[in-house]
Design an enzyme around this catalytic site. Structure first.
Site, PDB file in Angstrom:
ATOM      1  N   ASP A  31      -2.188   1.796  -3.781  1.00  0.00           N
ATOM      2  CA  ASP A  31      -0.892   1.513  -3.144  1.00  0.00           C
ATOM      3  C   ASP A  31      -0.051   0.618  -4.052  1.00  0.00           C
ATOM      4  O   ASP A  31       1.092   0.935  -4.369  1.00  0.00           O
ATOM      5  CB  ASP A  31      -1.111   0.801  -1.801  1.00  0.00           C
ATOM      6  CG  ASP A  31      -2.045   1.577  -0.895  1.00  0.00           C
ATOM      7  OD1 ASP A  31      -1.688   2.687  -0.504  1.00  0.00           O
ATOM      8  OD2 ASP A  31      -3.143   1.066  -0.600  1.00  0.00           O
ATOM      9  N   GLU A  43      -5.120   8.237  -6.531  1.00  0.00           N
ATOM     10  CA  GLU A  43      -3.831   8.880  -6.757  1.00  0.00           C
ATOM     11  C   GLU A  43      -3.234   8.556  -8.121  1.00  0.00           C
ATOM     12  O   GLU A  43      -2.944   9.443  -8.924  1.00  0.00           O
ATOM     13  CB  GLU A  43      -2.881   8.402  -5.653  1.00  0.00           C
ATOM     14  CG  GLU A  43      -1.555   9.031  -5.690  1.00  0.00           C
ATOM     15  CD  GLU A  43      -0.787   8.833  -4.389  1.00  0.00           C
ATOM     16  OE1 GLU A  43       0.430   8.737  -4.456  1.00  0.00           O
ATOM     17  OE2 GLU A  43      -1.398   8.765  -3.311  1.00  0.00           O
TER      18      GLU A  43
HETATM   19  O1  TRH Z   1      -7.829   2.225  -6.545  1.00  0.00           O
HETATM   20  P1  TRH Z   1      -7.695   3.604  -6.023  1.00  0.00           P
HETATM   21  O2  TRH Z   1      -8.920   4.191  -5.487  1.00  0.00           O
HETATM   22  O3  TRH Z   1      -6.564   3.643  -4.920  1.00  0.00           O
HETATM   23  C1  TRH Z   1      -6.648   4.405  -3.732  1.00  0.00           C
HETATM   24  C2  TRH Z   1      -5.926   5.729  -3.874  1.00  0.00           C
HETATM   25  O4  TRH Z   1      -4.626   5.605  -4.380  1.00  0.00           O
HETATM   26  C3  TRH Z   1      -5.856   6.414  -2.551  1.00  0.00           C
HETATM   27  O5  TRH Z   1      -5.120   7.619  -2.668  1.00  0.00           O
HETATM   28  C4  TRH Z   1      -5.219   5.491  -1.555  1.00  0.00           C
HETATM   29  O6  TRH Z   1      -5.112   6.105  -0.355  1.00  0.00           O
HETATM   30  C5  TRH Z   1      -6.064   4.236  -1.454  1.00  0.00           C
HETATM   31  O7  TRH Z   1      -6.098   3.619  -2.716  1.00  0.00           O
HETATM   32  C6  TRH Z   1      -5.555   3.272  -0.424  1.00  0.00           C
HETATM   33  O8  TRH Z   1      -7.193   4.585  -7.199  1.00  0.00           O
HETATM   34  P2  TRH Z   1      -5.789   4.771  -7.939  1.00  0.00           P
HETATM   35  O9  TRH Z   1      -4.796   5.383  -7.037  1.00  0.00           O
HETATM   36  O10 TRH Z   1      -6.068   5.480  -9.172  1.00  0.00           O
HETATM   37  O11 TRH Z   1      -5.284   3.302  -8.288  1.00  0.00           O
HETATM   38  C7  TRH Z   1      -5.863   2.525  -9.271  1.00  0.00           C
HETATM   39  C8  TRH Z   1      -4.781   1.704  -9.958  1.00  0.00           C
HETATM   40  O12 TRH Z   1      -5.392   0.659 -10.696  1.00  0.00           O
HETATM   41  C9  TRH Z   1      -3.976   2.518 -10.953  1.00  0.00           C
HETATM   42  O13 TRH Z   1      -2.609   2.097 -10.907  1.00  0.00           O
HETATM   43  C10 TRH Z   1      -4.555   2.123 -12.284  1.00  0.00           C
HETATM   44  C11 TRH Z   1      -4.903   0.679 -12.023  1.00  0.00           C
HETATM   45  N1  TRH Z   1      -5.915   0.088 -12.896  1.00  0.00           N
HETATM   46  C12 TRH Z   1      -5.499  -0.770 -13.875  1.00  0.00           C
HETATM   47  O14 TRH Z   1      -4.289  -0.992 -14.055  1.00  0.00           O
HETATM   48  N2  TRH Z   1      -6.432  -1.374 -14.663  1.00  0.00           N
HETATM   49  C13 TRH Z   1      -7.764  -1.120 -14.547  1.00  0.00           C
HETATM   50  O15 TRH Z   1      -8.570  -1.687 -15.310  1.00  0.00           O
HETATM   51  C14 TRH Z   1      -8.179  -0.187 -13.541  1.00  0.00           C
HETATM   52  C15 TRH Z   1      -9.640   0.140 -13.409  1.00  0.00           C
HETATM   53  C16 TRH Z   1      -7.236   0.380 -12.728  1.00  0.00           C
END
Ligand code: TRH
Length: 382
Positions: free
Chosen positions: A29, A277
């Site tokens: 989010d 996402e």
């Molecule tokens: O963390 P998520 O599993 O988020 C989830 C999904 O978005 C899901 O659809 C939603 O319904 C739920 O949350 C509430 O996976 P996502 O979407 O890939 O988000 C991870 C974010 O973290 C992404 O913007 C990348 C960021 N990130 C970093 O910036 N640095 C890091 O080291 C890592 C591991 C991630």
């Protein structure tokens, strides 16, 4: 209206945006909202872009310049505010984005109606067909509030995908300077023996998944490969893997990094595992083979979304089967599919397909620009 005309209109009127974000769990989010806020700032220089989020710790994890102790701070031109009930006496901006149906307080909605702010209900990303029919529809009114659904998506009939301007050029020039890669790996604490291994041609795999992922199968499949692997796992994502290094698989637990360095890690890995996402979209822009674990929903509602995405993505049969296995709870199914997918012929085809799909999707207008255009069109009552 053309993209250019839309953004000109928004620039001339210096449209301000409020983005409201509740962190349900994980980082998706806030990951999407933070990325969108910075893009809107770039598209509307000089306008106020305000991100209100109810959990600054989550934002600080993916944006290390954020101080979670500060209720108000400006970063990258975005005013970041801790969302609490008593921060809501401010005047709403021209456009208010309610991210993922996060339910705005009534008192603030009343102010939006008075000011005639446009409200955008930014929805979750899905490849399902019905999204095209719902994207851009007005949401039935709340006492005159002008509110619309805005759906991200993979086709031109949706709001599109978030993508920074010139992202692929930036990716290619970063990759053209391999020292940037070695420096980054050093900065995140990888030891010299592993970096030397990668320099000599070892495989780099990045694993960002949910605890239900069949990660043991991945270790087994990589362990029987001729080439050794460095498996990078962000801290806290799969703690039991920490002690699972084998003769051929070197597990390295990395700290969380900024979204920019997260991209860098995806760009320089031979194979990425992503989840949810935002990291799905980032893996697409990396243009490299990746495996996606969809966010699990009650009653397996996510499986329809997964099928829709697979249908649209048109991977080869072995890759499609691997993606299904990675998302299923059937023990050892993924091991069989991983072994097939890691064979050179399948990997070569997968690389080509990933690069092609990245080019194809990046030829379309990105979500932030689409949103700016949409708001320009719908901003004022006729
Ligand atoms: O963390 P998520 O599993 O988020 C989830 C999904 O978005 C899901 O659809 C939603 O319904 C739920 O949350 C509430 O996976 P996502 O979407 O890939 O988000 C991870 C974010 O973290 C992404 O913007 C990348 C960021 N990130 C970093 O910036 N640095 C890091 O080291 C890592 C591991 C991630």
């Amino acid at each position: 209206m053309t993209h250019e005309a839309g953004s000109r209109l928004m620039r001339n009127s210096s449209t301000g945006f409020d983005i409201f974000c509740r962190v349900v769990d994980n980082y998706g989010d806030i990951g999407v909202c933070w990325r969108l806020a910075r893009l809107l700032e770039q598209l509307n220089p000089g306008a106020t872009i305000r991100l209100r989020v109810d959990n600054l710790q989550a934002l600080a994890r993916i944006e290390p310049t954020i101080d979670p102790a500060l209720r108000e701070q400006t970063k990258c031109g975005v005013a970041v505010t801790l969302w609490t009930e008593n921060t809501l006496d401010a005047t709403p901006q021209d456009v208010v984005i309610e991210a993922f149906a996060c339910d705005l307080p009534q008192q603030f909605i009343a102010r939006m109606i008075k000011r005639d702010s446009l409200c955008i209900n930014l929805e979750y990303l899905s490849a399902e067909k019905w999204v095209e029919g719902c994207h851009g529809l007005p949401s039935p009114g709340q006492n005159g509030l002008r509110k619309y659904f805005f759906f991200p998506g993979f086709t031109t009939a949706t709001g599109g995908l978030l993508r920074e301007p010139d992202l692929l050029k930036a990716r290619d020039s970063w990759l053209a300077q391999p020292d940037s890669r070695w420096r980054l790996l050093e900065e995140i604490g990888m030891g010299q023996p592993l970096i030397d291994g990668l320099r000599s041609g070892w495989r780099q795999v990045y694993l960002f998944c949910y605890p239900s992922a069949p990660a043991d199968d991945l270790i087994h499949a990589l362990d029987v490969q001729d080439t050794p692997t460095v498996l990078i796992v962000p801290s806290g994502v799969y703690p039991s893997l920490r002690d699972r290094s084998t003769g051929k698989v070197h597990v390295f637990e990395a700290p969380f990094v900024s979204q920019e360095d997260f991209d860098h890690l995806l760009w320089c890995s031979d194979l990425n595992f992503v989840r949810g996402e935002d990291s799905l979209v980032r893996a697409i822009w990396a243009g490299r083979p990746f495996v996606w674990q969809i966010y699990p929903q009650e009653h397996d509602a996510h499986l329809a979304k997964l099928s829709a995405w697979l249908e649209l993505s048109r991977f080869s049969a072995p890759v499609t089967q691997l993606l299904q296995a990675w998302n299923s709870a059937t023990p050892t199914l993924a091991l069989r599919e991983l072994r097939v997918a890691l064979t050179p012929a399948v990997m070569d085809e997968w690389r080509e397909r990933a690069a092609y799909r990245c080019e194809e999707l990046s030829s379309r207008c990105d979500l932030a620009q689409n949103l700016v255009d949409f708001c320009a069109k719908n901003r004022r009552k006729e």
